[in-house]
Design a protein around this motif. Structure first.
Motif, PDB file in Angstrom:
ATOM      1  N   LEU A 176      -7.958  -2.693  11.852  1.00  0.00           N
ATOM      2  CA  LEU A 176      -8.734  -3.064  13.039  1.00  0.00           C
ATOM      3  C   LEU A 176      -8.256  -4.399  13.589  1.00  0.00           C
ATOM      4  N   ARG A 177      -7.999  -5.350  12.686  1.00  0.00           N
ATOM      5  CA  ARG A 177      -7.564  -6.671  13.132  1.00  0.00           C
ATOM      6  C   ARG A 177      -6.207  -6.602  13.807  1.00  0.00           C
ATOM      7  N   GLN A 178      -5.354  -5.694  13.366  1.00  0.00           N
ATOM      8  CA  GLN A 178      -4.049  -5.530  14.019  1.00  0.00           C
ATOM      9  C   GLN A 178      -4.196  -4.905  15.404  1.00  0.00           C
ATOM     10  N   GLU A 179      -5.231  -4.064  15.547  1.00  0.00           N
ATOM     11  CA  GLU A 179      -5.453  -3.395  16.825  1.00  0.00           C
ATOM     12  C   GLU A 179      -6.148  -4.313  17.823  1.00  0.00           C
ATOM     13  N   VAL A 180      -7.079  -5.111  17.323  1.00  0.00           N
ATOM     14  CA  VAL A 180      -7.865  -6.006  18.183  1.00  0.00           C
ATOM     15  C   VAL A 180      -7.618  -7.440  17.735  1.00  0.00           C
ATOM     16  N   LEU A 181      -6.932  -8.215  18.543  1.00  0.00           N
ATOM     17  CA  LEU A 181      -6.513  -9.554  18.140  1.00  0.00           C
ATOM     18  C   LEU A 181      -7.688 -10.482  17.844  1.00  0.00           C
ATOM     19  N   ASP A 182      -8.797 -10.310  18.528  1.00  0.00           N
ATOM     20  CA  ASP A 182      -9.904 -11.241  18.359  1.00  0.00           C
ATOM     21  C   ASP A 182     -11.002 -10.686  17.446  1.00  0.00           C
ATOM     22  N   VAL A 183     -10.598 -10.011  16.368  1.00  0.00           N
ATOM     23  CA  VAL A 183     -11.533  -9.565  15.334  1.00  0.00           C
ATOM     24  C   VAL A 183     -11.095 -10.151  13.999  1.00  0.00           C
ATOM     25  N   GLU A 184     -12.025 -10.732  13.251  1.00  0.00           N
ATOM     26  CA  GLU A 184     -11.741 -11.289  11.938  1.00  0.00           C
ATOM     27  C   GLU A 184     -12.402 -10.430  10.861  1.00  0.00           C
ATOM     28  N   TYR A 185     -11.968 -10.605   9.616  1.00  0.00           N
ATOM     29  CA  TYR A 185     -12.751 -10.052   8.513  1.00  0.00           C
ATOM     30  C   TYR A 185     -12.698 -11.010   7.327  1.00  0.00           C
ATOM     31  N   GLN A 186     -13.800 -11.087   6.608  1.00  0.00           N
ATOM     32  CA  GLN A 186     -13.905 -11.942   5.440  1.00  0.00           C
ATOM     33  C   GLN A 186     -14.394 -11.111   4.264  1.00  0.00           C
ATOM     34  N   TYR A 187     -13.740 -11.307   3.123  1.00  0.00           N
ATOM     35  CA  TYR A 187     -14.081 -10.559   1.908  1.00  0.00           C
ATOM     36  C   TYR A 187     -14.704 -11.510   0.889  1.00  0.00           C
ATOM     37  N   VAL A 188     -15.823 -11.088   0.310  1.00  0.00           N
ATOM     38  CA  VAL A 188     -16.482 -11.879  -0.738  1.00  0.00           C
ATOM     39  C   VAL A 188     -16.862 -10.946  -1.883  1.00  0.00           C
ATOM     40  N   ASN A 189     -16.472 -11.308  -3.098  1.00  0.00           N
ATOM     41  CA  ASN A 189     -16.911 -10.575  -4.281  1.00  0.00           C
ATOM     42  C   ASN A 189     -18.198 -11.225  -4.782  1.00  0.00           C
TER      43      ASN A 189
ATOM     44  N   GLY B 203     -13.666 -18.917   4.912  1.00  0.00           N
ATOM     45  CA  GLY B 203     -12.661 -18.051   5.519  1.00  0.00           C
ATOM     46  C   GLY B 203     -12.558 -18.231   7.013  1.00  0.00           C
ATOM     47  N   LEU B 204     -13.648 -18.659   7.632  1.00  0.00           N
ATOM     48  CA  LEU B 204     -13.669 -18.869   9.076  1.00  0.00           C
ATOM     49  C   LEU B 204     -13.297 -20.307   9.453  1.00  0.00           C
ATOM     50  N   GLY B 205     -12.963 -21.119   8.441  1.00  0.00           N
ATOM     51  CA  GLY B 205     -12.577 -22.507   8.702  1.00  0.00           C
ATOM     52  C   GLY B 205     -13.727 -23.395   9.104  1.00  0.00           C
TER      53      GLY B 205
ATOM     54  N   THR C  58     -15.902 -25.041   6.842  1.00  0.00           N
ATOM     55  CA  THR C  58     -16.458 -25.757   5.681  1.00  0.00           C
ATOM     56  C   THR C  58     -15.828 -27.132   5.490  1.00  0.00           C
ATOM     57  N   VAL C  59     -15.155 -27.649   6.506  1.00  0.00           N
ATOM     58  CA  VAL C  59     -14.420 -28.906   6.354  1.00  0.00           C
ATOM     59  C   VAL C  59     -15.319 -30.028   5.856  1.00  0.00           C
ATOM     60  N   ASP C  60     -16.518 -30.177   6.415  1.00  0.00           N
ATOM     61  CA  ASP C  60     -17.399 -31.288   6.048  1.00  0.00           C
ATOM     62  C   ASP C  60     -18.600 -30.832   5.222  1.00  0.00           C
ATOM     63  N   ILE C  61     -18.480 -29.682   4.558  1.00  0.00           N
ATOM     64  CA  ILE C  61     -19.565 -29.196   3.703  1.00  0.00           C
ATOM     65  C   ILE C  61     -19.325 -29.667   2.269  1.00  0.00           C
ATOM     66  N   HIS C  62     -20.344 -30.266   1.676  1.00  0.00           N
ATOM     67  CA  HIS C  62     -20.281 -30.692   0.277  1.00  0.00           C
ATOM     68  C   HIS C  62     -21.018 -29.659  -0.567  1.00  0.00           C
ATOM     69  N   ARG C  63     -20.291 -29.030  -1.473  1.00  0.00           N
ATOM     70  CA  ARG C  63     -20.847 -27.895  -2.203  1.00  0.00           C
ATOM     71  C   ARG C  63     -22.030 -28.286  -3.073  1.00  0.00           C
ATOM     72  N   GLN C  64     -22.115 -29.564  -3.449  1.00  0.00           N
ATOM     73  CA  GLN C  64     -23.203 -29.974  -4.333  1.00  0.00           C
ATOM     74  C   GLN C  64     -24.448 -30.442  -3.576  1.00  0.00           C
TER      75      GLN C  64
END
Length: 341
Positions: free
Chosen positions: A64-77, A94-96, A98-104
């Protein structure tokens, strides 16, 4: 002997998905609205382990992403990322975003707000092992966000709904469903043959050996690929010019051990505690198991959640459940590996 090790890994997504044409077509039709800028329906991909659910979800989303340039997909286990925070973080990462997010220290509500404010390309979110999410309210919230379309992967529908609230259950009941059956021996041989073609030197493994591997795998492509990979690795270490029947026979139990150890590595703290208790007993009832579990952890999960954990561990052959719900006992499967050095 091994020309491309990636091809022999279970997580590899091939250029063509073998023996899942109907499922690919079905899922492609479900995701079709995204090609017109509209969200797709939430979809459940259901079936036992090793039947290609994850591979097909990634393959279809990539097509789908190859067919439609402006579609993303993110995988999470969700087995590894079982908390609400970790799942949202992985999507945003995955969407870029989290630059200023502190996980704690970043509040959960702030992560939700970032999802709500996301205004980039429509995104297909693939949540694998989704029944392992500790708090499934996340699915309800994602369902409300038009930028995100969900593919939810689970072994059994009842495990997903077992710990879902009434509100979420009512939403998911109307979801699309793509169901997967076990591969036949012939289908597994075809899959193995394709992987051998792209990952091994020509002629190093015979059709009869692939048949032996397929028969041993019992319809599970994960197991079949593990055996093929183990056999190729052992033959290469022995400097053989081809994979022998003896190497294949030796690879079957060795691959099972390796698969078992990898599955153990994925267990959460609570699941590992349950596993350790089961290992200490020849057989243990659910009530005795839960009592001992409560004594060992500081923050025990509910009985219902523990039953969900045990069901999942049984499906992946980490443990063995015997008997009916009234007289059920749990056993370790590690004894069957003890004869292998």
């Amino acid at each position: 002997m091994i020309t491309d090790a990636r091809v022999l890994r279970t997580g590899f997504v091939p250029r063509e998905v073998e023996h899942r044409d109907a499922e690919v077509t079905h899922l492609t039709e479900i995701l079709a609205p995204l090609t017109n800028g509209e969200p797709a329906d939430t979809t459940l991909l259901l079936g036992p382990s090793g039947v290609g659910k994850t591979c097909l979800a990634k393959y279809t989303a990539e097509q789908l992403r190859q067919e439609v340039l402006d579609v993303e997909y993110q995988y999470v286990n969700c087995w590894q990322n079982f908390s609400e925070f970790r799942t949202i973080y992985r999507i945003l990462e995955g969407l870029g975003k989290t630059v200023d997010i502190h996980r704690q220290s970043t509040p959960r509500d702030e992560l939700f707000e970032r999802l709500r404010q996301y205004d980039g390309s429509p995104c297909v979110v693939i949540l694998d092992e989704v029944d392992q999410l500790e708090d499934k309210r996340l699915l309800y919230h994602l369902h409300e966000l038009s930028h995100f379309s969900m593919l939810l992967i689970a072994n059994r529908e009842r495990d997903l709904f077992a710990t879902a609230g009434e509100r979420l259950t009512s939403r998911l009941t109307g979801s699309e469903r793509v169901r997967f059956d076990r591969y036949s021996a012939g289908e597994l041989i075809s899959i193995l043959n394709a992987r051998a073609k792209w990952g091994l030197e020509e002629g190093v493994i015979s059709d009869s050996q692939l048949e032996t591997i397929a028969d041993a795998a019992g319809g599970d492509a994960r197991v079949a690929l593990s055996i093929l990979r183990t056999a190729a690795r052992q033959a290469q270490r022995q400097n053989l010019t081809e994979i022998t029947d003896e190497v294949v026979e030796a690879a079957i139990p060795e691959a099972r051990v390796e698969r078992h150890e990898k599955d153990l590595e994925t267990l959460t703290h609570h699941q590992r505690t349950l596993y350790q208790i089961i290992e200490e007993h020849e057989a243990i009832s659910p009530s005795d198991l839960y009592e001992k579990y409560e004594q060992r952890v500081d923050d025990p999960k509910t009985n219902r959640t523990v039953r969900n954990y045990l069901s999942k561990m049984d499906q992946y052959d980490v443990i063995e459940a015997a008997g009916t719900s009234r007289d059920r006992t749990y056993r370790s499967v590690s004894e069957s590996f003890e004869h292998i050095e």
